[in-house]
Design an enzyme around this catalytic site. Structure first.
Site, PDB file in Angstrom:
ATOM      1  N   TYR A 139       0.815  -1.213   0.000  1.00  0.00           N
ATOM      2  CA  TYR A 139       0.000   0.000   0.000  1.00  0.00           C
ATOM      3  C   TYR A 139       0.857   1.274   0.000  1.00  0.00           C
ATOM      4  CZ  TYR A 139      -3.637  -3.305   1.575  1.00  0.00           C
ATOM      5  OH  TYR A 139      -4.492  -4.372   1.706  1.00  0.00           O
TER       6      TYR A 139
ATOM      7  N   LEU B 134     -17.447  -4.058   2.209  1.00  0.00           N
ATOM      8  CA  LEU B 134     -18.602  -3.278   1.752  1.00  0.00           C
ATOM      9  C   LEU B 134     -18.766  -3.370   0.237  1.00  0.00           C
ATOM     10  CD1 LEU B 134     -17.860  -0.056   3.870  1.00  0.00           C
ATOM     11  CD2 LEU B 134     -19.461  -1.919   4.411  1.00  0.00           C
TER      12      LEU B 134
ATOM     13  N   SER C 292     -12.673   3.864   5.015  1.00  0.00           N
ATOM     14  CA  SER C 292     -13.240   5.145   4.618  1.00  0.00           C
ATOM     15  C   SER C 292     -12.198   6.206   4.879  1.00  0.00           C
ATOM     16  CB  SER C 292     -14.522   5.467   5.401  1.00  0.00           C
ATOM     17  OG  SER C 292     -14.972   6.751   4.996  1.00  0.00           O
TER      18      SER C 292
HETATM   19  P1  NAP Z   1     -14.491  -1.481   1.277  1.00  0.00           P
HETATM   20  O1  NAP Z   1     -14.011  -1.198   2.630  1.00  0.00           O
HETATM   21  O2  NAP Z   1     -15.440  -2.602   1.029  1.00  0.00           O
HETATM   22  O3  NAP Z   1     -15.193  -0.180   0.659  1.00  0.00           O
HETATM   23  C1  NAP Z   1     -14.552   1.070   0.623  1.00  0.00           C
HETATM   24  C2  NAP Z   1     -15.483   2.054  -0.082  1.00  0.00           C
HETATM   25  O4  NAP Z   1     -16.677   2.199   0.679  1.00  0.00           O
HETATM   26  C3  NAP Z   1     -14.876   3.429  -0.238  1.00  0.00           C
HETATM   27  O5  NAP Z   1     -15.223   3.899  -1.526  1.00  0.00           O
HETATM   28  C4  NAP Z   1     -15.568   4.241   0.854  1.00  0.00           C
HETATM   29  O6  NAP Z   1     -15.705   5.588   0.444  1.00  0.00           O
HETATM   30  C5  NAP Z   1     -16.918   3.581   0.922  1.00  0.00           C
HETATM   31  N1  NAP Z   1     -17.533   3.687   2.257  1.00  0.00           N
HETATM   32  C6  NAP Z   1     -16.975   3.298   3.434  1.00  0.00           C
HETATM   33  N2  NAP Z   1     -17.827   3.531   4.450  1.00  0.00           N
HETATM   34  C7  NAP Z   1     -18.950   4.064   3.914  1.00  0.00           C
HETATM   35  C8  NAP Z   1     -20.176   4.500   4.445  1.00  0.00           C
HETATM   36  N3  NAP Z   1     -20.412   4.442   5.765  1.00  0.00           N
HETATM   37  N4  NAP Z   1     -21.116   4.997   3.597  1.00  0.00           N
HETATM   38  C9  NAP Z   1     -20.887   5.057   2.269  1.00  0.00           C
HETATM   39  N5  NAP Z   1     -19.732   4.666   1.697  1.00  0.00           N
HETATM   40  C10 NAP Z   1     -18.770   4.156   2.515  1.00  0.00           C
HETATM   41  O7  NAP Z   1     -13.294  -1.698   0.233  1.00  0.00           O
HETATM   42  P2  NAP Z   1     -11.721  -1.810   0.247  1.00  0.00           P
HETATM   43  O8  NAP Z   1     -11.066  -0.524   0.629  1.00  0.00           O
HETATM   44  O9  NAP Z   1     -11.374  -2.434  -1.053  1.00  0.00           O
HETATM   45  O10 NAP Z   1     -11.404  -2.910   1.371  1.00  0.00           O
HETATM   46  C11 NAP Z   1     -11.125  -2.562   2.713  1.00  0.00           C
HETATM   47  C12 NAP Z   1      -9.693  -2.839   3.083  1.00  0.00           C
HETATM   48  O11 NAP Z   1      -9.353  -4.200   2.837  1.00  0.00           O
HETATM   49  C13 NAP Z   1      -8.643  -2.063   2.279  1.00  0.00           C
HETATM   50  O12 NAP Z   1      -8.566  -0.722   2.648  1.00  0.00           O
HETATM   51  C14 NAP Z   1      -7.401  -2.872   2.597  1.00  0.00           C
HETATM   52  O13 NAP Z   1      -6.899  -2.514   3.868  1.00  0.00           O
HETATM   53  C15 NAP Z   1      -7.968  -4.293   2.592  1.00  0.00           C
HETATM   54  N6  NAP Z   1      -7.735  -5.010   1.318  1.00  0.00           N
HETATM   55  C16 NAP Z   1      -6.991  -6.158   1.341  1.00  0.00           C
HETATM   56  C17 NAP Z   1      -6.739  -6.848   0.168  1.00  0.00           C
HETATM   57  C18 NAP Z   1      -5.919  -8.101   0.215  1.00  0.00           C
HETATM   58  O14 NAP Z   1      -5.504  -8.607  -0.843  1.00  0.00           O
HETATM   59  N7  NAP Z   1      -5.651  -8.637   1.376  1.00  0.00           N
HETATM   60  C19 NAP Z   1      -7.236  -6.398  -1.054  1.00  0.00           C
HETATM   61  C20 NAP Z   1      -8.013  -5.226  -1.053  1.00  0.00           C
HETATM   62  C21 NAP Z   1      -8.267  -4.545   0.147  1.00  0.00           C
HETATM   63  P3  NAP Z   1     -15.232   6.835   1.400  1.00  0.00           P
HETATM   64  O15 NAP Z   1     -13.759   6.654   1.652  1.00  0.00           O
HETATM   65  O16 NAP Z   1     -15.521   8.018   0.551  1.00  0.00           O
HETATM   66  O17 NAP Z   1     -16.034   6.774   2.655  1.00  0.00           O
END
Ligand code: NAP
Length: 278
Positions: free
Chosen positions: A52, A192, A235
């Site tokens: 990251y 999410l 977020s």
């Molecule tokens: P996520 O958490 O499922 O979704 C993030 C999205 O949701 C962002 O666009 C965020 O926008 C929005 N969001 C969050 N809270 C909200 C709310 N209360 N209302 C409306 N929209 C909301 O997706 P992700 O970032 O892909 O996954 C989470 C974490 O998993 C990553 O940050 C990373 O640490 C980890 N990850 C791990 C891997 C792996 O291979 N191990 C791969 C991908 C991700 P805003 O920021 O504008 O709120």
């Protein structure tokens, strides 16, 4: 101070909070502010990775928050270049340096990368760092049951945690069954449904949210927690960071849980870790 999430015990004894903060793809000052804001809102689990390029900024956010290091559960991950016993130690030490901490709680093999066929060695490397007291728990990410089974058969090692892509649209029943049989904690990434608003706007979710006077996002995260998973929503917005951890004051019924689980579309939207990795 906001809500503090309850914890769940891992197979080797450490306690992991059931809800944490995802930090990808934030970097630099944005990442530092996000982490400080989340800790102030009550988050105790922070998820980062070498890949990251934000470990330095995450470490700064932790220091800025003023929290005692022992109160946090810090997770990071390493890339494919380090899949060897010596390599894992080097990756671990480089992460400590970038984060500015003297231990991490949980270190994950980020992807199995079966094309280079060294993930078994990566697990041996993790076990060696843990044996020296450098880690409270070890884990994998994006491992399929077949990868975990091979590691078990060749080394006897089982991870405390496997972090996989999981949401109501991809409920990963096969992986969860294997994890449960082997006391491996399932951790949900993109809990999410990532940047898409489809899940948050799904009429099934919004109807249940309305019935509880909660937001769609809180309902989805509550579903993860009630299934026994650990979720790491991301977020960058202070209000939404606080909203996402404010879910310990209501309960979904069994019927609501089943209705949400029935949104499953199988693995069609899941990144195939036999093909993709870094
Ligand atoms: P996520 O958490 O499922 O979704 C993030 C999205 O949701 C962002 O666009 C965020 O926008 C929005 N969001 C969050 N809270 C909200 C709310 N209360 N209302 C409306 N929209 C909301 O997706 P992700 O970032 O892909 O996954 C989470 C974490 O998993 C990553 O940050 C990373 O640490 C980890 N990850 C791990 C891997 C792996 O291979 N191990 C791969 C991908 C991700 P805003 O920021 O504008 O709120």
């Amino acid at each position: 101070m906001g809500t503090i999430a309850p914890t769940r015990p891992l197979r080797t004894g450490a306690d992991i909070p059931v809800l944490g903060l995802g930090t990808s793809p934030l970097r630099g000052a944005e990442s530092t502010t996000q982490v400080r804001t989340a800790i102030e809102a009550g988050y105790r689990l922070i998820d980062t990775a070498e890949n990251y390029h934000n470990e330095d900024a995450v470490g700064q956010g932790i220091r800025d928050s003023g929290i005692d290091r022992s109160e946090l559960f810090l997770t990071t991950k390493f890339n494919r270049a380090w899949h060897s016993v010596d390599g894992v130690r080097q990756a671990y030490e480089a992460s400590l340096e970038r984060l500015g901490v003297d231990y991490v709680d949980l270190l994950l093999v980020h992807w199995p990368n079966p094309d280079q066929d060294r993930y078994v060695e990566a697990l041996r490397g993790l076990e060696a760092v843990r044996a020296d007291g450098g880690l409270r728990a070890i884990g994998t990410s994006n491992f399929k049951p077949a990868h975990l089974q091979r590691v078990l058969e060749e080394t006897g090692i089982e991870p405390d945690v496997n972090q996989i892509q999981l949401s109501p649209y991809s409920t990963r029943t096969d992986s969860r069954r294997y994890h449960d049989e082997h006391q491996i904690q399932t951790e949900s990434w993109s809990p999410l449904g990532a940047s898409s608003d489809e899940l948050r706007n799904d009429p099934v979710i919004t109807a249940i949210a309305k019935a509880h006077g909660k937001s769609a996002t809180q309902v989805v995260l509550r579903w993860h927690v009630q299934l026994g998973l650990v979720a790491i929503p991301r977020s960058g917005n202070a209000g939404r960071i606080a909203e996402n951890i404010d879910l310990f004051d209501f309960e979904l019924t069994e019927s609501e849980m089943s209705t949400i689980s029935a949104l499953d579309r199988g693995d069609t939207e899941v990144t195939d870790s036999d093909v993709f990795g870094h």
